[in-house]
Design an enzyme around this catalytic site. Structure first.
Site, mmCIF file in Angstrom:
data_model
loop_
_atom_site.group_PDB
_atom_site.id
_atom_site.type_symbol
_atom_site.label_atom_id
_atom_site.label_comp_id
_atom_site.label_asym_id
_atom_site.label_seq_id
_atom_site.Cartn_x
_atom_site.Cartn_y
_atom_site.Cartn_z
ATOM 1 N N TYR A 103 -40.855 84.024 108.224
ATOM 2 C CA TYR A 103 -39.544 84.299 108.792
ATOM 3 C C TYR A 103 -39.619 84.023 110.288
ATOM 4 C CZ TYR A 103 -35.477 87.023 110.257
ATOM 5 O OH TYR A 103 -34.297 87.429 110.827
ATOM 6 N N ASN A 105 -38.310 85.103 112.993
ATOM 7 C CA ASN A 105 -38.391 86.160 114.002
ATOM 8 C C ASN A 105 -39.725 86.896 113.994
ATOM 9 O OD1 ASN A 105 -35.943 85.538 115.024
ATOM 10 N ND2 ASN A 105 -34.857 87.249 114.133
ATOM 11 N N TYR A 106 -40.594 86.575 113.061
ATOM 12 C CA TYR A 106 -41.940 87.133 113.032
ATOM 13 C C TYR A 106 -42.918 85.990 113.289
ATOM 14 C CZ TYR A 106 -39.954 91.363 111.094
ATOM 15 O OH TYR A 106 -39.220 92.497 110.912
#
Length: 161
Positions: A103, A105-106
């Site tokens: 993902y 955002n990670y």
């Protein structure tokens, strides 16, 4: 009067702002809740949470648990990283592969770092953005050619042929 509490998926608005074409608006609406666990969740509590999740149709819901502080903050960073990589290996049969994905955002630096060449950046960039990576580099060239927004896995500005 009853109200609906939802968040509109912003991707259509973002694409429009950058002048990218989208054929139809997204139809994904979500309701999210978050909180901080203040005490350990008992086995009975975890079983109840699992039962509640199983009431929904497969793929209709998800649960994200992120460890912020608590006991995790007392474990040395190298031990946490080793544990996390071991858990990631345990999940291998059940998650994306060829390539392994993440993902956006990670930031997962295990997927690759570096953005000195387009080929180097593509090794991790396509894992986050799939076939959109090249297009996002083009947007970066237009909006941030000076590369002001920079980190290990930021989209790099490159001249593309």
């Amino acid at each position: 009067m009853a109200t609906k509490n939802y968040t509109l998926n912003p991707y259509g608005l973002v694409l429009k702002a950058y002048g990218l074409r989208q054929t139809s608006p997204p139809k994904l609406y979500i309701k999210a809740k978050s909180d901080y666990v203040q005490q350990p969740i008992s086995k009975d509590g975890l079983e109840q949470i699992w039962k509640r999740l199983m009431e929904m149709e497969q793929g209709a819901t998800n649960l994200v648990m992120t460890p912020y502080g608590g006991k995790m903050s007392r474990i040395p960073e190298e031990s946490r990283l080793a544990w996390l990589r071991s858990l990631s290996n345990d999940l291998t049969p059940y998650v994306s592969s060829n390539p392994r994905r993440s993902y956006v955002n990670y930031n997962d630096l295990d997927l690759g770092v570096g953005n000195t060449t387009y080929a180097e950046a593509s090794t991790w960039g396509t894992r986050y953005f799939n076939n959109n990576f090249k297009r996002l580099v083009q947007v970066k060239n237009r909006l941030d050619a000076e590369n002001l927004y920079l980190h290990e896995q930021s989209i790099p500005p490159f001249a593309l042929t």
